[in-house]
Design an enzyme around this catalytic site. Structure first.
Site, mmCIF file in Angstrom:
data_model
loop_
_atom_site.group_PDB
_atom_site.id
_atom_site.type_symbol
_atom_site.label_atom_id
_atom_site.label_comp_id
_atom_site.label_asym_id
_atom_site.label_seq_id
_atom_site.Cartn_x
_atom_site.Cartn_y
_atom_site.Cartn_z
ATOM 1 N N HIS A 42 -11.004 6.683 6.427
ATOM 2 C CA HIS A 42 -10.215 6.754 7.651
ATOM 3 C C HIS A 42 -9.485 8.096 7.698
ATOM 4 O O HIS A 42 -9.461 8.831 6.713
ATOM 5 C CB HIS A 42 -9.202 5.605 7.740
ATOM 6 C CG HIS A 42 -8.070 5.710 6.782
ATOM 7 N ND1 HIS A 42 -8.164 5.354 5.448
ATOM 8 C CD2 HIS A 42 -6.773 6.127 6.950
ATOM 9 C CE1 HIS A 42 -7.009 5.540 4.831
ATOM 10 N NE2 HIS A 42 -6.140 6.011 5.734
ATOM 11 N N ASP A 101 -3.260 5.409 11.256
ATOM 12 C CA ASP A 101 -4.595 5.501 10.687
ATOM 13 C C ASP A 101 -5.651 5.288 11.775
ATOM 14 O O ASP A 101 -5.554 4.362 12.586
ATOM 15 C CB ASP A 101 -4.789 4.463 9.577
ATOM 16 C CG ASP A 101 -4.013 4.817 8.320
ATOM 17 O OD1 ASP A 101 -3.519 5.958 8.224
ATOM 18 O OD2 ASP A 101 -3.890 3.945 7.434
ATOM 19 N N HIS A 147 -5.761 9.613 8.256
ATOM 20 C CA HIS A 147 -4.323 9.389 8.383
ATOM 21 C C HIS A 147 -3.760 10.554 9.188
ATOM 22 O O HIS A 147 -3.913 11.718 8.812
ATOM 23 C CB HIS A 147 -3.676 9.334 6.997
ATOM 24 C CG HIS A 147 -2.180 9.233 7.033
ATOM 25 N ND1 HIS A 147 -1.507 8.033 7.084
ATOM 26 C CD2 HIS A 147 -1.215 10.208 7.029
ATOM 27 C CE1 HIS A 147 -0.197 8.257 7.109
ATOM 28 N NE2 HIS A 147 -0.001 9.576 7.081
ATOM 29 N N HIS A 205 0.813 -1.217 0.000
ATOM 30 C CA HIS A 205 0.000 0.000 0.000
ATOM 31 C C HIS A 205 0.843 1.261 0.000
ATOM 32 O O HIS A 205 0.363 2.331 -0.360
ATOM 33 C CB HIS A 205 -0.929 0.030 1.228
ATOM 34 C CG HIS A 205 -2.002 -1.010 1.187
ATOM 35 N ND1 HIS A 205 -2.939 -1.080 0.183
ATOM 36 C CD2 HIS A 205 -2.279 -2.030 2.033
ATOM 37 C CE1 HIS A 205 -3.758 -2.097 0.413
ATOM 38 N NE2 HIS A 205 -3.372 -2.688 1.534
#
Length: 225
Positions: free
Chosen positions: A197, A117, A199, A108
């Site tokens: 989400h 996260d 970060h 990722h």
């Protein structure tokens, strides 16, 4: 002395006696009235004595002074609480689950994961983790690259910077001062993201590549993540 004179003299004497009796009666009544008036003013009876009235006034004054002092103390405590809040750090979102952590590797990321996260629903309120000034805000990671999507960077008085990325909406602008807990954005799924989400990074500079472990940092300033 004639008989008529004697009768008149006797009558006058009786009148004087009656007048004396009336005068005495009126005097007694007046005295009783005065006594009643005195009783109403605070001598024995159901009235309050002057000393008692003075004591009551003094007690009221002391109670008012005490209430004023308590109000002053409450205001000072509120001011201290506000100052403490402004000096504190908090989580950038209220209800969350921790997902990808700092330093995690994988497909990722082109490099190891640079932040923490916080898994939250789309549109969750994002708050300033600490008082500071917005130094970056916008798309393309606010200049840090498209992987971050919409992002914000805030400079803090202790020399640290906090970053908030993958936002669906940005509600602050560069140069704006924000306080601890102030709304700054809504969480999203922009940029390189596999689901909604936030970060979150703590940096030593405003730019990518200077991040430190945000969870360790928050722990060091008393935040239980």
């Amino acid at each position: 002395m004639s008989k008529r004179t004697m009768i008149l003299s006797a009558g006058s004497s009786q009148l004087r006696k009656r007048a004396a009796i009336v005068t005495a009666t009126l005097g007694a009544t007046a005295l009783l009235g005065a006594g009643a008036a005195v009783a109403a003013d605070g001598t024995p009876g159901n009235a309050v004595a002057p000393k008692t009235v003075a004591a009551s006034v003094q007690a009221q004054a002391q109670a008012q002074a005490k209430a004023a002092e308590q109000a002053k103390q409450a205001a000072a405590q509120a001011k201290q609480a506000a100052a403490k809040k402004a000096a504190s750090w908090i989580d950038p979102v209220q209800t969350y689950k921790l997902s990808a952590g700092f330093g995690l590797g994988g497909s990722h990321w082109s490099h190891k994961h640079s932040g923490q996260d916080f898994a939250v629903p789309l549109g969750t309120n994002v708050m300033a983790a600490h008082t500071g000034v917005v130094v970056k805000a916008g798309g393309n990671g606010a200049g840090d690259g498209p992987a971050y999507g919409n992002a914000i960077v805030i400079k803090h008085s202790d020399g640290k910077f906090s970053q908030y990325a993958h936002l669906s909406r940005i509600d602050v602008h560069v140069g704006q001062t924000v306080t601890t807990g102030q709304h700054i954005a809504l969480s999203g799924n922009t940029g390189n993201s596999t689901g909604p989400h936030l970060h979150f990074e703590i940096r030593n500079t405003p730019n990518y590549g200077s991040a430190v472990n945000p969870v360790d940092f928050l722990h060091s300033v008393g935040v239980k993540v």
